[in-house]
Scaffold this active site. Structure first.
Site, PDB file in Angstrom:
ATOM      1  N   ASP A  13       0.882  -1.156   0.000  1.00 11.26           N
ATOM      2  CA  ASP A  13       0.000   0.000   0.000  1.00 11.26           C
ATOM      3  C   ASP A  13       0.937   1.228   0.000  1.00 11.26           C
ATOM      4  O   ASP A  13       2.127   1.092   0.291  1.00 11.26           O
ATOM      5  CB  ASP A  13      -0.854  -0.038   1.274  1.00 11.26           C
ATOM      6  N   ASP A  15      -0.185   5.051   0.870  1.00  5.60           N
ATOM      7  CA  ASP A  15      -0.497   6.059   1.890  1.00  5.60           C
ATOM      8  C   ASP A  15      -0.468   5.435   3.287  1.00  5.60           C
ATOM      9  O   ASP A  15      -1.281   4.566   3.596  1.00  5.60           O
ATOM     10  CB  ASP A  15      -1.885   6.658   1.625  1.00  5.60           C
TER      11      ASP A  15
HETATM   12  C1  G6P Z   1      -5.830   5.350  -0.567  1.00  2.80           C
HETATM   13  C2  G6P Z   1      -5.966   6.171   0.694  1.00  2.80           C
HETATM   14  C3  G6P Z   1      -7.382   6.678   0.858  1.00  2.80           C
HETATM   15  C4  G6P Z   1      -7.835   7.393  -0.417  1.00  2.80           C
HETATM   16  C5  G6P Z   1      -7.736   6.444  -1.609  1.00  2.80           C
HETATM   17  C6  G6P Z   1      -8.111   7.122  -2.924  1.00  2.80           C
HETATM   18  O1  G6P Z   1      -6.444   4.126  -0.377  1.00  2.80           O
HETATM   19  O2  G6P Z   1      -5.610   5.398   1.819  1.00  2.80           O
HETATM   20  O3  G6P Z   1      -7.414   7.562   1.946  1.00  2.80           O
HETATM   21  O4  G6P Z   1      -9.174   7.844  -0.296  1.00  2.80           O
HETATM   22  O5  G6P Z   1      -6.398   5.992  -1.709  1.00  2.80           O
HETATM   23  O6  G6P Z   1      -7.175   8.117  -3.187  1.00  2.80           O
HETATM   24  P1  G6P Z   1      -7.318   9.213  -4.325  1.00  2.80           P
HETATM   25  O7  G6P Z   1      -5.986   9.932  -4.266  1.00  2.80           O
HETATM   26  O8  G6P Z   1      -7.522   8.489  -5.626  1.00  2.80           O
HETATM   27  O9  G6P Z   1      -8.472  10.068  -3.966  1.00  2.80           O
HETATM   28 MG    MG Z   2      -2.858   3.117   3.531  1.00  2.00          MG
END
Ligand code: G6P
Ligand code: MG
Length: 226
Positions: A13, A15
């Site tokens: 992952d 973030d």
């Molecule tokens: C990751 C993060 C989420 C986020 C998602 C979509 O999973 O942990 O917090 O909402 O990505 O990200 P984006 O940048 O496409 O909105």
């Molecule tokens: Mg994450």
């Protein structure tokens, strides 16, 4: 043969695992929650971890009792606003923002011939990896635009294994989110949680910090579960 011997690939992952951008997603969603009148809390922030953009907005609207107060077009507008804010927050990312031990771990994995991929729901993940100077490690990543289901469904981790030409049981998934650990487990991969041991208790193993993420530490933990 130990459980460790069958492992050929590592799926990350982004973030909250490779860099601390989870806090920027939170900050940007917090502003949207304020706008729509949903009280912000740590619990809400944690529930949004790993969840894709539109689903995150739905959770925020529901938490504020506003599930049907916005049209589809208005929801698109709110999601776009969050994303523009998020992009401003990540604009200054540099290799200094890589979480502790991650570059060393990636280098070690590469030297040992492991395959690596990315399973992030974020459409911004490629830009984040580029700003961190980590693209070279990840020639094959899952495009979240190709997914029909987000985490906690296993699809993204199954796709990442397939991209690497590996069976799920040959892969380790690394996540900071409860939904992410559920997705890895449902995919039949070995799950490593980064963060709170209790919150991430479904994981095969949990390290409180990325600085503990290393091949010797993983191998040691696996001897315990083998
Ligand atoms: C990751 C993060 C989420 C986020 C998602 C979509 O999973 O942990 O917090 O909402 O990505 O990200 P984006 O940048 O496409 O909105
Ligand atoms: Mg994450």
């Amino acid at each position: 043969m130990s459980l460790f011997d069958q492992i050929k690939g590592f799926i990350f992952d982004v973030d909250g695992v490779i860099t601390d951008t989870a806090r920027f997603h939170s900050q940007a969603w917090h502003a949207i929650a304020d706008q729509v009148g949903t009280p912000w809390s740590d619990d809400l922030a944690n529930r949004l971890r790993g969840i894709d953009r539109m689903e995150s907005l739905e959770i925020i609207l529901q938490a504020g009792g506003k599930a049907s107060a916005y049209t589809k077009a208005q929801k698109e507008e709110l999601a776009t606003k969050k994303n523009e804010h998020y992009k401003e927050l990540i604009a200054g990312l540099t290799p200094d923002d890589i979480l502790p031990g991650i570059r060393e771990f990636l280098t070690d994995l590469k030297e040992h011939g492991y395959q690596m991929s990315i399973a992030s729901a974020s459409h911004n993940a490629p830009a984040v990896l580029h700003s961190l100077g980590l693209d070279e490690f990840f020639p094959k990543i899952v495009d979240p635009g190709t997914l029909s289901q987000g985490k906690p469904e296993p699809e993204i981790f199954l796709k990442a294994a397939a991209i690497l030409d590996l069976e799920p049981r040959q892969c380790v998934g690394i996540e900071d989110a409860v939904a992410g650990i559920e997705a890895i487990d449902a995919a039949g991969e070995l799950s490593i949680g980064i963060g709170d041991k209790e919150a991430l208790r479904a994981a095969t193993m949990v390290f409180p910090s990325t600085s503990q993420l290393s091949l010797p530490n993983i191998s040691k933990q696996l001897l315990g579960v083998a």
